[in-house]
Scaffold this motif. Sequence first.
Motif, PDB file in Angstrom:
ATOM      1  N   ARG A   3     -33.957  40.195  16.464  1.00 13.30           N
ATOM      2  CA  ARG A   3     -32.871  39.919  15.509  1.00 13.30           C
ATOM      3  C   ARG A   3     -32.527  41.185  14.731  1.00 13.30           C
ATOM      4  O   ARG A   3     -31.346  41.522  14.566  1.00 13.30           O
ATOM      5  CB  ARG A   3     -33.261  38.798  14.553  1.00 13.30           C
ATOM      6  N   THR A   4     -33.529  41.894  14.278  1.00 14.12           N
ATOM      7  CA  THR A   4     -33.295  43.137  13.542  1.00 14.12           C
ATOM      8  C   THR A   4     -32.535  44.138  14.396  1.00 14.12           C
ATOM      9  O   THR A   4     -31.570  44.758  13.938  1.00 14.12           O
ATOM     10  CB  THR A   4     -34.637  43.737  13.082  1.00 14.12           C
ATOM     11  N   ALA A   5     -32.954  44.277  15.649  1.00 11.98           N
ATOM     12  CA  ALA A   5     -32.271  45.205  16.554  1.00 11.98           C
ATOM     13  C   ALA A   5     -30.810  44.798  16.756  1.00 11.98           C
ATOM     14  O   ALA A   5     -29.918  45.653  16.755  1.00 11.98           O
ATOM     15  CB  ALA A   5     -33.005  45.267  17.892  1.00 11.98           C
ATOM     16  N   ALA A   6     -30.553  43.508  16.902  1.00 10.89           N
ATOM     17  CA  ALA A   6     -29.181  43.033  17.092  1.00 10.89           C
ATOM     18  C   ALA A   6     -28.322  43.325  15.860  1.00 10.89           C
ATOM     19  O   ALA A   6     -27.173  43.771  15.980  1.00 10.89           O
ATOM     20  CB  ALA A   6     -29.171  41.539  17.404  1.00 10.89           C
ATOM     21  N   LEU A   7     -28.887  43.078  14.674  1.00 15.98           N
ATOM     22  CA  LEU A   7     -28.145  43.331  13.435  1.00 15.98           C
ATOM     23  C   LEU A   7     -27.777  44.808  13.304  1.00 15.98           C
ATOM     24  O   LEU A   7     -26.605  45.156  13.094  1.00 15.98           O
ATOM     25  CB  LEU A   7     -28.984  42.913  12.222  1.00 15.98           C
ATOM     26  N   PHE A   8     -28.780  45.660  13.421  1.00 18.80           N
ATOM     27  CA  PHE A   8     -28.525  47.079  13.221  1.00 18.80           C
ATOM     28  C   PHE A   8     -27.669  47.674  14.334  1.00 18.80           C
ATOM     29  O   PHE A   8     -26.825  48.535  14.071  1.00 18.80           O
ATOM     30  CB  PHE A   8     -29.836  47.838  13.041  1.00 18.80           C
ATOM     31  N   ALA A   9     -27.846  47.225  15.568  1.00 16.83           N
ATOM     32  CA  ALA A   9     -27.011  47.722  16.665  1.00 16.83           C
ATOM     33  C   ALA A   9     -25.551  47.361  16.414  1.00 16.83           C
ATOM     34  O   ALA A   9     -24.649  48.190  16.621  1.00 16.83           O
ATOM     35  CB  ALA A   9     -27.493  47.161  17.994  1.00 16.83           C
ATOM     36  N   SER A  10     -25.305  46.158  15.945  1.00 13.91           N
ATOM     37  CA  SER A  10     -23.929  45.749  15.650  1.00 13.91           C
ATOM     38  C   SER A  10     -23.335  46.578  14.523  1.00 13.91           C
ATOM     39  O   SER A  10     -22.209  47.082  14.617  1.00 13.91           O
ATOM     40  CB  SER A  10     -23.881  44.269  15.244  1.00 13.91           C
ATOM     41  N   MET A  11     -24.085  46.725  13.444  1.00 15.49           N
ATOM     42  CA  MET A  11     -23.581  47.450  12.275  1.00 15.49           C
ATOM     43  C   MET A  11     -23.349  48.927  12.582  1.00 15.49           C
ATOM     44  O   MET A  11     -22.313  49.488  12.232  1.00 15.49           O
ATOM     45  CB  MET A  11     -24.546  47.299  11.112  1.00 15.49           C
ATOM     46  N   TYR A  12     -24.317  49.546  13.238  1.00 13.72           N
ATOM     47  CA  TYR A  12     -24.153  50.961  13.563  1.00 13.72           C
ATOM     48  C   TYR A  12     -23.110  51.170  14.652  1.00 13.72           C
ATOM     49  O   TYR A  12     -22.461  52.209  14.707  1.00 13.72           O
ATOM     50  CB  TYR A  12     -25.492  51.599  13.941  1.00 13.72           C
ATOM     51  N   GLY A  13     -22.935  50.167  15.511  1.00 13.40           N
ATOM     52  CA  GLY A  13     -21.851  50.232  16.492  1.00 13.40           C
ATOM     53  C   GLY A  13     -20.492  50.243  15.812  1.00 13.40           C
ATOM     54  O   GLY A  13     -19.594  51.001  16.190  1.00 13.40           O
ATOM     55  N   LEU A  14     -20.342  49.408  14.797  1.00 10.41           N
ATOM     56  CA  LEU A  14     -19.095  49.400  14.020  1.00 10.41           C
ATOM     57  C   LEU A  14     -18.886  50.746  13.332  1.00 10.41           C
ATOM     58  O   LEU A  14     -17.786  51.303  13.351  1.00 10.41           O
ATOM     59  CB  LEU A  14     -19.123  48.295  12.962  1.00 10.41           C
ATOM     60  N   ALA A  15     -19.941  51.255  12.708  1.00 13.07           N
ATOM     61  CA  ALA A  15     -19.840  52.540  12.010  1.00 13.07           C
ATOM     62  C   ALA A  15     -19.503  53.663  12.981  1.00 13.07           C
ATOM     63  O   ALA A  15     -18.635  54.496  12.698  1.00 13.07           O
ATOM     64  CB  ALA A  15     -21.141  52.840  11.266  1.00 13.07           C
ATOM     65  N   GLY A  16     -20.166  53.701  14.120  1.00  8.98           N
ATOM     66  CA  GLY A  16     -19.882  54.739  15.109  1.00  8.98           C
ATOM     67  C   GLY A  16     -18.456  54.681  15.600  1.00  8.98           C
ATOM     68  O   GLY A  16     -17.784  55.705  15.732  1.00  8.98           O
TER      69      GLY A  16
END
Length: 104
Positions: A3-16
Amino acid sequence: MPRTAALFASMYGLAGTELYGDPHRFQLLFVAASDEGIFEPDVLKIRRDKEDASRVAWLRTAEGFTSLRDLHTWLYGTHLCYSVSRQHEFGAQTITDPKLLASY
């Protein structure tokens, strides 16, 4: 950790995407700690099931985000822990399984 990986991957994907035009701009490394010995096996299964359901719900939610603004709007307008408009719900018990609740 999933779950943590999914959250951060989504957020950093948006930022990138928003800042650099590349959803893979940031490379994150996730290192999990062992759950061994923390809970009885049946409690650990309940917690893992809850985390997996939360991960799936997050992925559904995150599909609708196209910008950091979308994330911000959802986080501070909808999420129970951060939404000022939902302060009246703070402290409400959301976990109904007594074994799961006892593990927090």
